[in-house]
Design an enzyme around this catalytic site. Structure first.
Site, PDB file in Angstrom:
ATOM      1  N   GLU A 273       0.858  -1.190   0.000  1.00  0.00           N
ATOM      2  CA  GLU A 273       0.000   0.000   0.000  1.00  0.00           C
ATOM      3  C   GLU A 273       0.890   1.233   0.000  1.00  0.00           C
ATOM      4  O   GLU A 273       0.845   2.053   0.905  1.00  0.00           O
ATOM      5  CB  GLU A 273      -1.024  -0.014   1.155  1.00  0.00           C
ATOM      6  CG  GLU A 273      -0.532  -0.583   2.438  1.00  0.00           C
ATOM      7  CD  GLU A 273      -1.572  -0.632   3.550  1.00  0.00           C
ATOM      8  OE1 GLU A 273      -2.622  -1.281   3.366  1.00  0.00           O
ATOM      9  OE2 GLU A 273      -1.330  -0.025   4.599  1.00  0.00           O
ATOM     10  N   ARG A 276       4.019   7.125  -1.576  1.00  0.00           N
ATOM     11  CA  ARG A 276       5.148   7.981  -1.952  1.00  0.00           C
ATOM     12  C   ARG A 276       5.865   7.572  -3.246  1.00  0.00           C
ATOM     13  O   ARG A 276       6.043   8.414  -4.132  1.00  0.00           O
ATOM     14  CB  ARG A 276       6.127   8.031  -0.774  1.00  0.00           C
ATOM     15  CG  ARG A 276       7.195   9.099  -0.879  1.00  0.00           C
ATOM     16  CD  ARG A 276       8.198   8.998   0.274  1.00  0.00           C
ATOM     17  NE  ARG A 276       7.568   8.776   1.544  1.00  0.00           N
ATOM     18  CZ  ARG A 276       7.145   9.733   2.368  1.00  0.00           C
ATOM     19  NH1 ARG A 276       7.338  10.985   2.043  1.00  0.00           N
ATOM     20  NH2 ARG A 276       6.561   9.427   3.509  1.00  0.00           N
ATOM     21  N   ARG A 311       5.783  19.476   4.228  1.00  0.00           N
ATOM     22  CA  ARG A 311       6.834  18.524   4.618  1.00  0.00           C
ATOM     23  C   ARG A 311       8.116  19.206   5.110  1.00  0.00           C
ATOM     24  O   ARG A 311       8.639  18.811   6.152  1.00  0.00           O
ATOM     25  CB  ARG A 311       7.146  17.551   3.478  1.00  0.00           C
ATOM     26  CG  ARG A 311       5.966  16.628   3.120  1.00  0.00           C
ATOM     27  CD  ARG A 311       6.359  15.510   2.158  1.00  0.00           C
ATOM     28  NE  ARG A 311       7.165  14.513   2.822  1.00  0.00           N
ATOM     29  CZ  ARG A 311       8.468  14.408   2.735  1.00  0.00           C
ATOM     30  NH1 ARG A 311       9.150  15.205   1.946  1.00  0.00           N
ATOM     31  NH2 ARG A 311       9.118  13.495   3.405  1.00  0.00           N
ATOM     32  N   TYR A 315       8.645  18.223   8.927  1.00  0.00           N
ATOM     33  CA  TYR A 315       9.651  17.184   9.175  1.00  0.00           C
ATOM     34  C   TYR A 315      11.082  17.673   8.929  1.00  0.00           C
ATOM     35  O   TYR A 315      12.024  16.891   9.043  1.00  0.00           O
ATOM     36  CB  TYR A 315       9.455  15.990   8.238  1.00  0.00           C
ATOM     37  CG  TYR A 315       8.107  15.333   8.205  1.00  0.00           C
ATOM     38  CD1 TYR A 315       7.567  14.726   9.341  1.00  0.00           C
ATOM     39  CD2 TYR A 315       7.389  15.265   7.016  1.00  0.00           C
ATOM     40  CE1 TYR A 315       6.337  14.085   9.280  1.00  0.00           C
ATOM     41  CE2 TYR A 315       6.162  14.624   6.953  1.00  0.00           C
ATOM     42  CZ  TYR A 315       5.644  14.038   8.092  1.00  0.00           C
ATOM     43  OH  TYR A 315       4.438  13.401   8.020  1.00  0.00           O
ATOM     44  N   CYS A 342       3.148  33.052   8.904  1.00  0.00           N
ATOM     45  CA  CYS A 342       3.788  33.689  10.061  1.00  0.00           C
ATOM     46  C   CYS A 342       4.374  32.611  10.969  1.00  0.00           C
ATOM     47  O   CYS A 342       3.997  32.486  12.147  1.00  0.00           O
ATOM     48  CB  CYS A 342       2.789  34.550  10.812  1.00  0.00           C
ATOM     49  SG  CYS A 342       2.129  35.860   9.784  1.00  0.00           S
TER      50      CYS A 342
END
Ligand SMILES: *Cc1c(COP(=O)(O)O)cnc(C)c1O
Length: 422
Positions: A273, A276, A311, A315, A342
């Site tokens: 599954e 990416r 992202r 991360y 901001c």
């Protein structure tokens, strides 16, 4: 060097029709990649990729993938509905959810989707939700805990992850379901995210194959499919190397021959599954440089922000950045390429060597085709951008329009506020 499917002139023309920022997906590249993926895993008797809808929840993308044989992996009611709308139905939908409301199980069951349970207590929860019976087919998500080492940082250590059942609970769960009359069983695990080491997946397959063999031996329960989850990474950084699908498939096939065949479990269906690697490298965020400032660092401000691609901010992820028309120019400037939120983490690139950027330049953010637009949000009143699909014939189809202020305000009672006395 990362590529982009349009040359500079064609991209400029496209931005005249569709103002920046927008996502662009390359249908041809998605199809070609999907065919390579399928071919690599065709060394198994039955193989299916259930595309993780959360990675790019757009029905046009799902239709393209479905036409290449993909199913859909969902974890919410809207994702189940999107799959259905895209023509992905029944057992071609895997419902790998967690902390799931009863009505979502009901919908998945009514549509014949495969239900993948995240905990042993979900057996009785599911039974209650379905009015006292269990589906014919049930899958369980296995959390190998400390048995699986070397997991990477996005998903963390399995023993600290909220997902899945322990090894002991897996046996108990199959036993209960067998007694309840469930006929078909699956085994799922997912212990990595964005992992580039092929051996990691071979190791994971070994772990679940051995568990499937032991379940058969101890309980007489025959597991019919193994779902290896997602987590296959992509080379976001220029120095990284793409995962070789054939290498992963062959490695897993060797474990299959070593464990599954002698256990009498052949043919065992093999599922993935992944999200990416399926669309990630074939989607780009295109934005325009609209500000430059020279303070302690050099900044380039885009007409996009973290609301379009979170992202990097969330991360600290690396995304390659190129400037359209300046692909071959020397990278003799160092910039922070930033968005308008901001929040100081709203930076697409930090201290990045790039060619000199001029105002109006089109800046391309690569590998944004999975977990890109999908993760967008509206903080700071930001409107999320639209999505375009570059068709195989070179035409471009708008597959999601950009948000409007009306969209943003649509959940507010703006008529009522006039009469409201604060
Ligand atoms: C996120 C997720 C996937 C897809 O992961 P990718 O890294 O996009 O391949 C698959 N299955 C489950 C259960 C997930 O949570």
């Amino acid at each position: 060097m990362k590529t982009f499917p349009l040359n500079h002139d064609d991209l400029v023309k496209l931005t005249e029709q569709f103002p920046t920022p927008f996502y662009l997906y390359d249908e041809k590249a998605i199809r070609e990649n999907m065919r390579r993926f399928t071919k690599a895993f065709s060394i198994f008797p039955v193989f299916r990729e259930y595309y993780a809808v959360k990675a790019c929840p757009n029905p046009y993308i799902l239709k393209v993938l479905a036409s290449e044989g993909c199913g859909a992996d969902c974890s919410s009611l809207p994702e189940l509905m999107l799959s259905s709308m895209s023509g992905i139905k029944g057992k071609h939908v895997m419902f790998t959810s967690n902390e799931t409301p009863a009505n979502e199980y009901k919908y998945a069951f009514a549509n014949g989707n495969i239900i993948n349970l995240d905990d042993i207590t979900h057996i009785s929860f599911l039974k209650n939700a379905l009015g006292g019976k269990l589906p014919d087919t049930i899958c369980f998500r296995y959390n190998p805990g400390p048995a699986k080492h070397g997991c990477n940082s996005i998903i963390g250590k399995p023993e600290e992850a909220k997902y899945g059942l322990t090894r002991d609970q897996m046996f108990e769960a199959y036993k209960i379901c067998k007694e309840e009359g469930v006929q078909h069983f699956g085994l799922h695990t997912m212990v990595a995210s964005n992992e580039l080491n092929p051996n990691f997946f071979v190791d994971t397959a070994k772990l679940v194959f051995e568990l499937a063999a032991e379940v058969k031996e101890k309980l007489g329960v025959r597991i019919e499919f193994v779902d290896l989850g997602g987590g296959l990474g992509i080379p976001y950084k220029p120095e990284q190397k793409a995962v070789d699908y054939d290498e992963v498939a062959k490695g897993i096939r060797a474990e299959y021959d070593r464990v599954i065949v002698p256990a009498g479990l052949d043919p065992l269906e093999i599922y993935w599954e992944c999200g990416r690697p399926i669309t990630g490298p074939y989607g780009w965020l295109v934005a325009k440089a609209i500000h430059e400032k020279h303070i302690y660092r050099e900044y380039i401000g885009l007409d996009s922000c973290m609301a379009d691609l979170m992202r990097p901010g969330m991360y600290g992820s690396y995304h390659e950045v190129t400037v359209s028309g300046k692909e071959n120019a020397p990278r003799d400037h160092v910039y922070d390429v930033v968005g308008s939120l901001c929040e100081n983490c709203d930076k697409f690139a930090v201290q990045r060597e790039l060619p000199k950027i001029d105002m109006g330049d089109l800046v391309i953010i690569h590998d944004a085709g999975a977990h890109g637009r999908a993760m967008g949000f509206n903080y700071n009143g930001k409107l999320r951008c639209g999505e375009l699909l570059l068709r195989e014939d070179g035409s471009v189809k708008e597959i999601r329009r950009r948000e409007t202020i009306d969209d943003l305000f649509s959940t507010l009672d703006l008529a009522g506020v006039d009469d409201f006395k604060a």
